[in-house]
Design a protein around this motif. Structure first.
Motif, mmCIF file in Angstrom:
data_model
loop_
_atom_site.group_PDB
_atom_site.id
_atom_site.type_symbol
_atom_site.label_atom_id
_atom_site.label_comp_id
_atom_site.label_asym_id
_atom_site.label_seq_id
_atom_site.Cartn_x
_atom_site.Cartn_y
_atom_site.Cartn_z
ATOM 1 N N ILE A 1 0.841 -1.212 0.000
ATOM 2 C CA ILE A 1 0.000 0.000 0.000
ATOM 3 C C ILE A 1 0.867 1.249 0.000
ATOM 4 C CG2 ILE A 1 -1.657 1.317 1.382
ATOM 5 C CD1 ILE A 1 -2.779 -1.362 2.338
ATOM 6 N N ALA A 2 1.963 1.248 0.765
ATOM 7 C CA ALA A 2 2.859 2.406 0.801
ATOM 8 C C ALA A 2 3.488 2.667 -0.558
ATOM 9 C CB ALA A 2 3.938 2.182 1.855
ATOM 10 N N PHE A 3 3.836 1.585 -1.264
ATOM 11 C CA PHE A 3 4.452 1.738 -2.587
ATOM 12 C C PHE A 3 3.444 2.295 -3.597
ATOM 13 C CE2 PHE A 3 5.456 -0.023 -6.801
ATOM 14 C CZ PHE A 3 6.714 0.521 -6.987
ATOM 15 N N ILE A 4 2.190 1.811 -3.523
ATOM 16 C CA ILE A 4 1.164 2.265 -4.471
ATOM 17 C C ILE A 4 0.769 3.708 -4.184
ATOM 18 C CG2 ILE A 4 -1.223 1.917 -5.203
ATOM 19 C CD1 ILE A 4 -0.810 -1.067 -4.706
ATOM 20 N N ALA A 5 0.648 4.057 -2.896
ATOM 21 C CA ALA A 5 0.165 5.379 -2.527
ATOM 22 C C ALA A 5 1.182 6.469 -2.829
ATOM 23 C CB ALA A 5 -0.196 5.399 -1.048
ATOM 24 N N ASP A 6 2.457 6.196 -2.616
ATOM 25 C CA ASP A 6 3.475 7.224 -2.838
ATOM 26 C C ASP A 6 4.691 6.576 -3.477
ATOM 27 O OD1 ASP A 6 5.098 9.401 -2.858
ATOM 28 O OD2 ASP A 6 5.185 9.674 -0.677
ATOM 29 N N LYS A 7 4.687 6.548 -4.817
ATOM 30 C CA LYS A 7 5.758 5.871 -5.538
ATOM 31 C C LYS A 7 7.100 6.555 -5.389
ATOM 32 C CE LYS A 7 2.725 3.705 -8.925
ATOM 33 N NZ LYS A 7 2.411 3.497 -10.349
ATOM 34 N N GLU A 8 7.063 7.864 -5.004
ATOM 35 C CA GLU A 8 8.325 8.573 -4.820
ATOM 36 C C GLU A 8 9.009 8.158 -3.508
ATOM 37 O OE1 GLU A 8 7.664 12.715 -5.097
ATOM 38 O OE2 GLU A 8 7.005 12.649 -7.191
ATOM 39 N N ASP A 9 8.229 7.742 -2.504
ATOM 40 C CA ASP A 9 8.801 7.302 -1.231
ATOM 41 C C ASP A 9 9.022 5.791 -1.261
ATOM 42 O OD1 ASP A 9 9.625 6.980 1.367
ATOM 43 O OD2 ASP A 9 7.606 7.080 2.225
ATOM 44 N N LEU B 1 -3.580 8.836 1.472
ATOM 45 C CA LEU B 1 -2.165 8.803 1.823
ATOM 46 C C LEU B 1 -1.991 8.858 3.338
ATOM 47 C CD1 LEU B 1 0.743 8.777 0.839
ATOM 48 C CD2 LEU B 1 0.657 11.280 0.693
ATOM 49 N N ILE B 2 -2.817 9.687 4.000
ATOM 50 C CA ILE B 2 -2.767 9.769 5.468
ATOM 51 C C ILE B 2 -3.146 8.425 6.092
ATOM 52 C CG2 ILE B 2 -3.843 10.836 7.502
ATOM 53 C CD1 ILE B 2 -4.081 13.424 5.832
ATOM 54 N N ALA B 3 -4.176 7.769 5.510
ATOM 55 C CA ALA B 3 -4.603 6.462 6.022
ATOM 56 C C ALA B 3 -3.485 5.426 5.903
ATOM 57 C CB ALA B 3 -5.843 5.994 5.268
ATOM 58 N N VAL B 4 -2.766 5.485 4.755
ATOM 59 C CA VAL B 4 -1.645 4.556 4.561
ATOM 60 C C VAL B 4 -0.559 4.804 5.602
ATOM 61 C CG1 VAL B 4 0.250 3.942 3.005
ATOM 62 C CG2 VAL B 4 -2.078 4.174 2.113
ATOM 63 N N VAL B 5 -0.280 6.104 5.830
ATOM 64 C CA VAL B 5 0.744 6.439 6.828
ATOM 65 C C VAL B 5 0.342 5.918 8.204
ATOM 66 C CG1 VAL B 5 1.865 8.336 8.048
ATOM 67 C CG2 VAL B 5 1.565 8.452 5.562
ATOM 68 N N ILE B 6 -0.947 6.085 8.542
ATOM 69 C CA ILE B 6 -1.433 5.583 9.835
ATOM 70 C C ILE B 6 -1.324 4.066 9.896
ATOM 71 C CG2 ILE B 6 -3.495 5.338 11.281
ATOM 72 C CD1 ILE B 6 -4.384 8.087 10.249
ATOM 73 N N PHE B 7 -1.715 3.423 8.778
ATOM 74 C CA PHE B 7 -1.652 1.962 8.722
ATOM 75 C C PHE B 7 -0.230 1.470 8.952
ATOM 76 C CE2 PHE B 7 -1.311 -2.111 6.538
ATOM 77 C CZ PHE B 7 -2.456 -2.774 6.971
ATOM 78 N N VAL B 8 0.742 2.106 8.234
ATOM 79 C CA VAL B 8 2.147 1.708 8.354
ATOM 80 C C VAL B 8 2.682 2.024 9.739
ATOM 81 C CG1 VAL B 8 4.480 2.109 7.473
ATOM 82 C CG2 VAL B 8 2.564 1.934 5.879
ATOM 83 N N ILE C 1 -7.251 -3.024 13.945
ATOM 84 C CA ILE C 1 -7.166 -1.652 14.452
ATOM 85 C C ILE C 1 -6.702 -0.697 13.350
ATOM 86 C CG2 ILE C 1 -5.922 -0.128 16.037
ATOM 87 C CD1 ILE C 1 -8.081 -1.768 17.376
ATOM 88 N N ALA C 2 -5.675 -1.106 12.574
ATOM 89 C CA ALA C 2 -5.135 -0.253 11.516
ATOM 90 C C ALA C 2 -6.174 0.018 10.443
ATOM 91 C CB ALA C 2 -3.896 -0.908 10.908
ATOM 92 N N VAL C 3 -6.872 -1.013 10.027
ATOM 93 C CA VAL C 3 -7.881 -0.859 8.980
ATOM 94 C C VAL C 3 -9.040 0.007 9.473
ATOM 95 C CG1 VAL C 3 -9.607 -2.081 7.605
ATOM 96 C CG2 VAL C 3 -7.292 -2.998 7.797
ATOM 97 N N ILE C 4 -9.544 -0.253 10.660
ATOM 98 C CA ILE C 4 -10.675 0.517 11.197
ATOM 99 C C ILE C 4 -10.286 1.982 11.384
ATOM 100 C CG2 ILE C 4 -12.147 0.839 13.235
ATOM 101 C CD1 ILE C 4 -12.191 -2.196 13.553
ATOM 102 N N THR C 5 -9.089 2.211 11.931
ATOM 103 C CA THR C 5 -8.631 3.587 12.154
ATOM 104 C C THR C 5 -8.502 4.348 10.841
ATOM 105 O OG1 THR C 5 -7.415 2.882 14.119
ATOM 106 C CG2 THR C 5 -6.806 5.001 13.164
ATOM 107 N N ALA C 6 -7.903 3.694 9.864
ATOM 108 C CA ALA C 6 -7.717 4.350 8.567
ATOM 109 C C ALA C 6 -9.060 4.657 7.907
ATOM 110 C CB ALA C 6 -6.865 3.464 7.656
ATOM 111 N N ILE C 7 -9.979 3.701 7.933
ATOM 112 C CA ILE C 7 -11.288 3.894 7.299
ATOM 113 C C ILE C 7 -12.064 5.001 8.005
ATOM 114 C CG2 ILE C 7 -13.541 2.836 6.901
ATOM 115 C CD1 ILE C 7 -12.069 0.185 6.405
ATOM 116 N N VAL C 8 -12.084 4.969 9.334
ATOM 117 C CA VAL C 8 -12.825 5.988 10.102
ATOM 118 C C VAL C 8 -12.265 7.383 9.842
ATOM 119 C CG1 VAL C 8 -13.309 6.838 12.442
ATOM 120 C CG2 VAL C 8 -13.597 4.408 11.896
ATOM 121 N N LEU C 9 -10.908 7.491 9.837
ATOM 122 C CA LEU C 9 -10.279 8.786 9.617
ATOM 123 C C LEU C 9 -10.572 9.323 8.220
ATOM 124 C CD1 LEU C 9 -8.494 10.935 10.901
ATOM 125 C CD2 LEU C 9 -6.496 9.736 9.988
#
Length: 562
Positions: free
Chosen positions: A83-91, A297-304, A262-270
């Motif tokens: 998910i991190a690679f797909i969301a921000d290919k530069e990072d 992108l914020i959700a991915v960061v939270i997930f990671v 927890i990661a999935v629920i937090t990301a979805i809710v946010l």
């Protein structure tokens, strides 16, 4: 008859061995009382394989490596990397770090467990048990995994039966078959053929692989080995049992699922919360799309951020250190996560003999003629060690006087005659074949007198009453000094009412209370030093006495020493 016609052949799986006479068994197996030849044994070993129960097949190293990626925590980290690679290919730093951490974790775990497996394989080669067989008419000691159908094997008290064996000769043999049949009572064996309809536990002329000799000894012929034995039938049904997960694996799996949820629920809710706010603020079209991209992108960061990508590496390092600490104390761990399981153990049950000790006994003290001698030397080499008294070596002249002393002569004769061990040198290493107590007596007798085998040839055996747990002694009858003599050794307690005489100053006299008190004192001294105390006794047997009446034979004994 060719070797293809013997015991493990599928055509013979239904042979009723218990219903055959001994000569019929020999004919069926193409063998004899002198055993097989070494060449024939090798042929049969090539044909039927080692006498071992088949375990789980070894898995390919690649599959073992993949196993280290099969974990909910690893799945969660891989999902975070993708998910991190797909969301921000530069990072590319975050996904690369996660993949690198997981790969190092798997590689390091595999290397550690591979080392443990190699060490375990080396230990298994050292732990192969041995048995005594007759090949080419000569007694030999071989590894039990080298047994083949048709081998002539000896069974002694305390030994595990190495294969399915049709008994030929039996000397008060009883076997604990509880591991095979579930029956708690020992089974007394008899070499005579049984009825064809006899059930497994009723076949008194068969000894089964995996059972234990409780008392007595016997000789038999191997009829089945390895997976063709009755125990092999049971093992084949257990070979597919899965190894349960360790407590640590269960906890990690639970933690991985919990963090993932927890990661999935937090990301979805946010994300939903910010989208709702944007919609209420009037965001539409390109602005809404930009907000969605930003929130994803914020959700991915939270997930990671929620997923602890460093946990696997920390865990592996911690467990590896535990493995190293265990190996420093001569303990080998097959799987790293077992270290945590071992740490959770509160009670450990272990066998003493052969595990905590080497099962090599040596005589340390010898009481004879009112003197207590020290015996030096350990192991089975009869040329190492001597008798001492008060920590001083006995002079040559004093030793010569001892050897003509009647009590000393009978006591040392008892150690050489009343035992069934064979002491021999093989490739510059002294080994013993037989019961450890018998072996210790044989080595001691050789040290102070002469070679046990030569001595037994000079004094042939008429009869034997093997050791059992009720009598707690072993008795043999030999030709000695031109007449029949009884020699008996065992625990001192049961002997006391049976001892009527002692040897005192070269004379056999009735035992007195003073003698009994002295024997008790020495027995206590030896016992308090954690020594196993064995009493030595003997008596002449008149020509009109019945050699088969054990109770009569073991009465009126002469005490010789401890």
């Amino acid at each position: 008859m060719h070797s293809a016609d013997v015991g493990n052949d599928s055509s013979d799986n239904d042979v009723l061995w218990h219903n055959l006479d001994i000569e019929q068994v020999f004919d069926k197996l193409s063998t004899s009382h002198n055993g097989l030849s070494n060449d024939e044994c090798q042929t049969r070993l090539d044909q039927y394989g080692s006498n071992e129960l088949e375990g789980k097949k070894k898995r390919h190293p690649v599959l073992k490596m993949i196993d280290h990626f099969r974990d909910p925590m690893v799945y969660l980290l891989m999902a975070a990397a993708i998910i991190a690679f797909i969301a921000d290919k530069e990072d590319k730093g975050t996904p690369i770090f996660i993949v690198l951490a997981l790969s190092l974790n798997a590689i390091f775990s595999y290397i550690q467990e591979r080392k443990a497996e190699e060490a375990m394989d080396s230990l298994k080669k050292l732990l192969v048990s041995n048995c005594v067989v007759m090949r080419d008419g000569i007694e030999q000691q071989i590894s039990t995994n080298q047994l083949v159908p048709g081998d002539i094997v000896w069974l002694d008290e305390g030994l595990n039966v190495p294969a399915d064996i049709r008994l030929i000769e039996v000397h008060q043999l009883s076997i604990d078959e509880s591991s095979l049949t579930g029956e708690s009572e020992v089974i007394y064996k008899d070499p005579m053929k049984c009825s064809a309809e006899a059930l497994l536990h009723e076949r008194e002329n068969i000894a089964y692989m995996g059972t234990v000799v409780s008392s007595g000894r016997a000789k038999g012929v191997v009829i089945s080995t390895g997976m063709q034995t009755k125990l092999g039938d049971i093992a084949s049904g257990l070979s597919h049992v899965e190894t349960p997960k360790t407590p640590l694996e269960i906890k990690l799996a639970s933690l991985g699922r919990f963090l993932g949820i927890i990661a999935v629920i937090t990301a979805i809710v946010l994300v939903l919360f910010n989208i709702v706010i944007a919609l209420l603020g009037g965001a539409t079209g390109p602005m809404l799309k930009e907000i969605l991209s930003e929130q994803f992108l914020i959700a991915v960061v939270i997930f990671v951020a929620i997923v602890p990508e460093g946990l696997p590496i920390i865990l592996v390092i911690t467990l590896a250190l535990g493995m190293q600490n265990m190996s420093a104390k001569n303990a080998i761990i097959s799987r790293m996560k077992v270290v945590e399981t071992l740490g959770s153990a509160t009670i450990i049950c272990t066998d003493k003999t052969g595990t905590l000790t080497r099962n090599e006994m040596s005589v340390r003290s010898f009481f004879c003629g009112d003197a207590v001698y020290e015996v030096t030397g350990s192991g089975f080499n009869p040329n190492v060690g001597e008798l001492r008294i008060d920590s001083k070596s006995i002079t040559e002249s004093a030793m010569a006087n001892l050897k003509v002393d009647r009590g000393f002569q009978l006591a040392t004769a008892c150690t050489l005659l009343c035992q069934n061990s064979i002491i021999r040198e093989d490739h510059n290493e002294w080994t013993a074949i037989g019961n450890p107590t018998d072996s210790a007596c044989a080595v001691f007798g050789w040290k102070v007198l002469e070679d046990g085998e030569l001595f037994r040839r000079k004094h042939p055996r008429f009869s034997e009453f093997t050791f059992d747990r009720n009598r707690k002694r072993m008795t043999t009858i030999h030709e000695y000094d031109g007449s029949r003599w009884v020699f008996s050794k065992g625990a001192i307690g049961p002997y006391l009412p049976r001892i009527t005489h002692v040897v005192d100053n070269n004379h056999i006299i009735p035992i007195s209370d003073t003698h009994r008190q002295r024997i008790g004192e020495v027995n206590l001294q030896m016992a308090t030093k954690a020594l196993r105390v064995i009493a030595l006794t003997a008596r002449p047997l008149s020509a009109d006495e019945n050699m088969d009446d054990v109770d009569s034979v073991e009465n009126g004994l002469i005490f010789l020493g401890l």
